[in-house]
Design an enzyme around this catalytic site. Structure first.
Site, short mmCIF file in Angstrom:
data_model
loop_
_atom_site.label_atom_id
_atom_site.label_comp_id
_atom_site.label_asym_id
_atom_site.label_seq_id
_atom_site.Cartn_x
_atom_site.Cartn_y
_atom_site.Cartn_z
N GLY A 42 42.13 54.30 51.03
CA GLY A 42 41.33 53.24 50.42
C GLY A 42 40.95 52.10 51.36
N GLU A 97 45.03 46.29 53.17
CA GLU A 97 44.92 47.12 51.96
C GLU A 97 43.63 46.80 51.20
OE1 GLU A 97 45.65 49.61 50.54
OE2 GLU A 97 47.77 50.02 50.29
N ASP A 98 43.19 47.75 50.43
CA ASP A 98 42.05 47.52 49.53
C ASP A 98 42.52 46.83 48.25
OD1 ASP A 98 43.50 49.86 49.13
OD2 ASP A 98 41.85 50.95 48.23
N ASP A 101 48.53 46.76 43.47
CA ASP A 101 48.62 46.92 42.02
C ASP A 101 50.08 46.68 41.61
OD1 ASP A 101 48.32 47.85 39.42
OD2 ASP A 101 47.46 49.76 39.95
N LYS A 129 46.06 42.81 41.71
CA LYS A 129 46.14 42.88 40.25
C LYS A 129 47.51 42.35 39.86
CE LYS A 129 43.82 46.98 38.68
NZ LYS A 129 44.02 48.37 38.19
N PHE A 150 40.76 49.51 35.48
CA PHE A 150 40.70 50.39 36.65
C PHE A 150 39.43 50.09 37.42
CE2 PHE A 150 40.79 54.00 39.40
CZ PHE A 150 42.14 54.14 39.64
N VAL A 151 39.62 49.75 38.70
CA VAL A 151 38.46 49.39 39.52
C VAL A 151 38.19 50.46 40.56
CG1 VAL A 151 38.80 46.91 39.16
CG2 VAL A 151 39.80 48.00 41.17
N ASP A 157 39.08 54.56 44.94
CA ASP A 157 38.59 55.77 44.28
C ASP A 157 39.09 55.92 42.86
OD1 ASP A 157 41.34 56.32 45.13
OD2 ASP A 157 40.94 58.37 44.47
N ARG A 163 34.44 55.87 46.29
CA ARG A 163 34.88 55.03 47.41
C ARG A 163 33.69 54.44 48.16
NH1 ARG A 163 40.44 56.16 48.34
NH2 ARG A 163 41.03 58.33 48.07
#
Ligand code: PRP
Ligand code: MN
Ligand code: MG
Length: 178
Positions: A42, A97-98, A101, A129, A150-151, A157, A163
């Protein structure tokens, strides 16, 4: 695009935020050589944009650590699929990081990298998040907080897709079930 929900963060907003993060990193690490570590898969998009906003000598490396299967929620199972090529001992390491969570992936990774005695170890993430966090995690550079939906997009992805979207979008529940 079919199944796509609303835009949560537009591409221009992302560009501006990544530039800001790059400027802060440039100031904070002035005089040092940095090792940027992207977490596959990601983080490749944010890493490639961010590194061009960091005006310092730097190396890049990648790790593949997966905590998700193909679904939309964390399994809590963390596996190292690919380790670093670089020796991080004595290096200033910045994990990129993307999205963070539950924080399980990064807390595991932090522990494992700290054992290798880097000079410093910090985290940079485009999205967080906080409502989903299961462990305490100190994050030095955060782009945007997102709600518990959910993004997808900008590297993130759903089951391998989306992506390549240039912005961050919510995934419609029907698309997540499909
Ligand atoms: C996603 C995301 C983070 C991680 C965050 O990666 O890119 O790396 O989950 O989740 P956590 O904070 O709950 O641990 P994923 O495991 O889906 O792999 P990918 O980057 O290859 O899509
Ligand atoms: Mn990831
Ligand atoms: Mg994923």
């Amino acid at each position: 695009m079919l199944g796509m929900g609303e835009v949560l963060v537009g591409s221009e907003e992302i560009r501006e935020k990544v530039r800001e993060m790059g400027e802060r990193i440039t100031e904070d690490y002035a005089g040092e050589r940095l090792l940027l570590v992207g977490i596959l898969r990601g983080a490749v998009v944010v890493l490639s944009d961010l590194m061009r906003c960091v005006e310092l000598p730097c190396d890049i490396d990648f790790m593949d650590i997966s905590s998700y299967g193909s679904g939309t929620s964390s399994s809590g199972v963390v596996r190292i699929l690919k380790d670093l090529e670089e020796d991080v001992a004595g290096r200033h390491v910045l994990i990129v990081e993307d999205i963070i969570d539950t924080g399980l992936t990064l807390s595991y990774l932090k522990r494992s990298l700290l054992a290798r005695k880097p000079a410093s170890l910090e985290i940079c993430t485009l999205l967080t998040k906080p409502s989903r966090r299961q462990v305490d995690l100190e994050i030095k550079y955060v782009g945007f907080e997102v709600p518990d939906v959910f993004v997808v997009g900008y590297g993130i992805d759903y089951a391998g897709s989306y992506r390549n979207l240039p912005e961050i979008r919510a995934l419609e529940p029907e698309a997540a079930r499909a």
